[in-house]
Enzyme design. Structure first.
Site, PDB file in Angstrom:
ATOM      1  CG  HIS A 152     -14.118 -23.319  38.698  1.00 37.41           C
ATOM      2  ND1 HIS A 152     -13.393 -22.630  39.637  1.00 37.41           N
ATOM      3  CD2 HIS A 152     -15.084 -22.459  38.261  1.00 37.41           C
ATOM      4  CE1 HIS A 152     -13.893 -21.422  39.783  1.00 37.41           C
ATOM      5  NE2 HIS A 152     -14.928 -21.284  38.954  1.00 37.41           N
ATOM      6  CD  GLU A 153     -17.781 -22.895  35.620  1.00 39.38           C
ATOM      7  OE1 GLU A 153     -18.791 -22.512  36.252  1.00 39.38           O
ATOM      8  OE2 GLU A 153     -16.811 -22.153  35.391  1.00 39.38           O
ATOM      9  CG  HIS A 156     -19.449 -22.040  40.688  1.00 39.49           C
ATOM     10  ND1 HIS A 156     -19.093 -21.259  41.760  1.00 39.49           N
ATOM     11  CD2 HIS A 156     -18.610 -21.691  39.661  1.00 39.49           C
ATOM     12  CE1 HIS A 156     -18.077 -20.471  41.402  1.00 39.49           C
ATOM     13  NE2 HIS A 156     -17.769 -20.721  40.143  1.00 39.49           N
ATOM     14  CD  GLU A 221     -15.669 -17.616  40.283  1.00 35.07           C
ATOM     15  OE1 GLU A 221     -14.927 -18.440  39.695  1.00 35.07           O
ATOM     16  OE2 GLU A 221     -16.900 -17.580  40.123  1.00 35.07           O
TER      17      GLU A 221
END
Length: 298
Positions: A152-153, A156, A221
Site C-alpha cells: 500500500h505504501e 503511494h 487511499e
C-alpha cells in the site's frame, strides 16, 4: 537524472498553473465581471497573483523537499540498511522486491518505536522516497499482512501521490493568499484593517481549502489499497485493515488534521466527513471486498 524528474514535473506544473490562472483571472476581471456591473480592475494587481503563486507553491514545494527530514525529525527512527532481525528482513526485503518489480529506486526503509500500528511513505518523488513502519504494526500483523501494508505504501510512491498532493496544496495556498490580498486591497487607506482582514480570511479560507485536499487524500487511499491488492492479493490487505480497525476500536487515537502536519501519514484518520484525511477502515474493507468479488472498484 531520474531523481530530478518529479522536481522538473513540479516546476513545469507550477508554470502551467500560473499561466492558466493568469489568463483566467485576466478574463474574469477585465471581461466577465464588468459585464455584470462589477469593476475590480482598479483593485486587482497582477503582481498579487504572482506573489500568491510564489508563496503558495513555494511553501508546499519546500515542505515536499523537506518531507523526509521532517518525518525523521519528529520520530525516533532507525534506518534499515543491513537487516538483523526476522522482522527487519521481512520489511526490507518486501520493499526491495516491490521496488525491483516496479522499476523504481529502492526507497529508504526506516523503523520507529511506537505501540500505535502505522506505516507511511513520503519524499519528493518515486525515486527519492522513504517508507517507515512502526514497531506496533509489525507486532500486530502477520507477515502477509505486513507485506500488504508495505505494498500500500509503495502504491503511494509509485503513483506519485506526494507530488500530486503538493500540487493541490500549492494551488489551494495560491487561492487563499490571492483572495486574502484582494480583499485587503479594498482597505489600502486603513492598513490595520487591511491586515486584520487578510489574516482572518487566510485562516478561514485555509480551513475551507482542507475540503478538496482531504477529499484527494481519501481518493489516494482507495487507490493505494487497490494497488496493494494487485501486488500481493486482496485477502491480506483486507485482513490487515480488519486488524487495524479492531485495534483502533479498542484503543482510539485522535489525530488533528489542522494541527498535526503528519495527519495524512497515518493509516487511518480520526476525523469524519468532509475533513477526513482517510476513508473509514470499514469503507476501505468494503471496497476491497467489492474487488475480491469481481465487481468494479470505486
Amino acid at each position: 537524472m531520474k531523481s530530478f524528474k518529479s522536481l522538473l514535473l513540479l516546476v513545469v506544473a507550477n508554470l502551467l498553473i500560473f499561466v492558466t490562472l493568469s489568463i483566467s483571472f485576466t478574463i474574469l476581471i477585465n471581461v466577465v465581471l464588468p459585464l455584470f456591473g462589477v469593476d475590480l480592475r482598479a483593485s486587482v494587481r497582477s503582481a498579487d497573483l504572482l506573489w500568491a503563486l510564489v508563496i503558495g507553491f513555494g511553501g508546499a514545494s519546500i515542505s515536499l523537499l523537506m518531507s523526509k527530514h521532517l518525518a525523521r525529525a519528529g520520530m525516533q527512527m532507525q534506518r534499515i540498511d543491513a537487516p538483523q532481525s526476522a522482522k527487519e528482513h521481512l520489511v526490507y526485503e518486501s520493499v526491495a522486491q516491490l521496488a525491483n518489480r516496479l522499476g523504481v529506486r529502492m526507497p529508504e526503509v526506516w523503523v520507529y518505536w511506537n505501540d500505535e500500528p502505522n506505516a507511511f511513505a513520503t519524499g519528493p518523488g518515486r525515486n527519492h522516497s522513504m517508507i517507515a513502519v512502526s514497531s506496533g504494526l509489525v507486532n500486530l500483523l502477520n507477515d502477509h499482512e505486513v507485506q500488504a501494508v508495505l505494498a500500500h505504501e509503495m502504491g503511494h510512491v509509485y503513483n506519485g501521490d506526494m507530488v500530486s498532493t503538493t500540487l493541490l496544496q500549492g494551488l489551494m495556498n495560491t487561492f487563499v493568499f490571492w483572495l486574502s490580498m484582494l480583499a485587503a486591497r479594498q482597505f489600502d487607506d486603513r492598513p490595520m484593517i487591511a491586515f486584520v482582514v487578510s489574516v482572518v480570511l487566510q485562516i478561514g479560507l485555509s480551513f475551507l481549502a482542507l475540503i478538496p485536499i482531504t477529499w484527494f487524500s481519501r481518493r489516494r487511499e482507495f487507490a493505494a489499497d487497490r494497488f496493494a491488492a494487485e501486488q500481493v492479493g486482496v485477502a491480506p490487505m483486507i485482513s490487515a485493515l480488519q486488524k487495524l480497525h479492531q485495534r483502533a476500536e479498542a484503543m482510539p487515537v485522535v489525530h488533528d488534521v489542522v494541527r498535526d502536519p503528519m495527519a495524512t501519514a497515518y493509516i487511518s484518520g480520526s476525523w469524519r466527513g468532509w475533513f477526513a484525511t482517510h476513508p473509514s477502515l470499514e469503507a476501505r474493507v468494503a471496497a476491497l471486498q467489492t474487488l475480491q468479488n469481481g465487481y468494479s472498484y470505486r
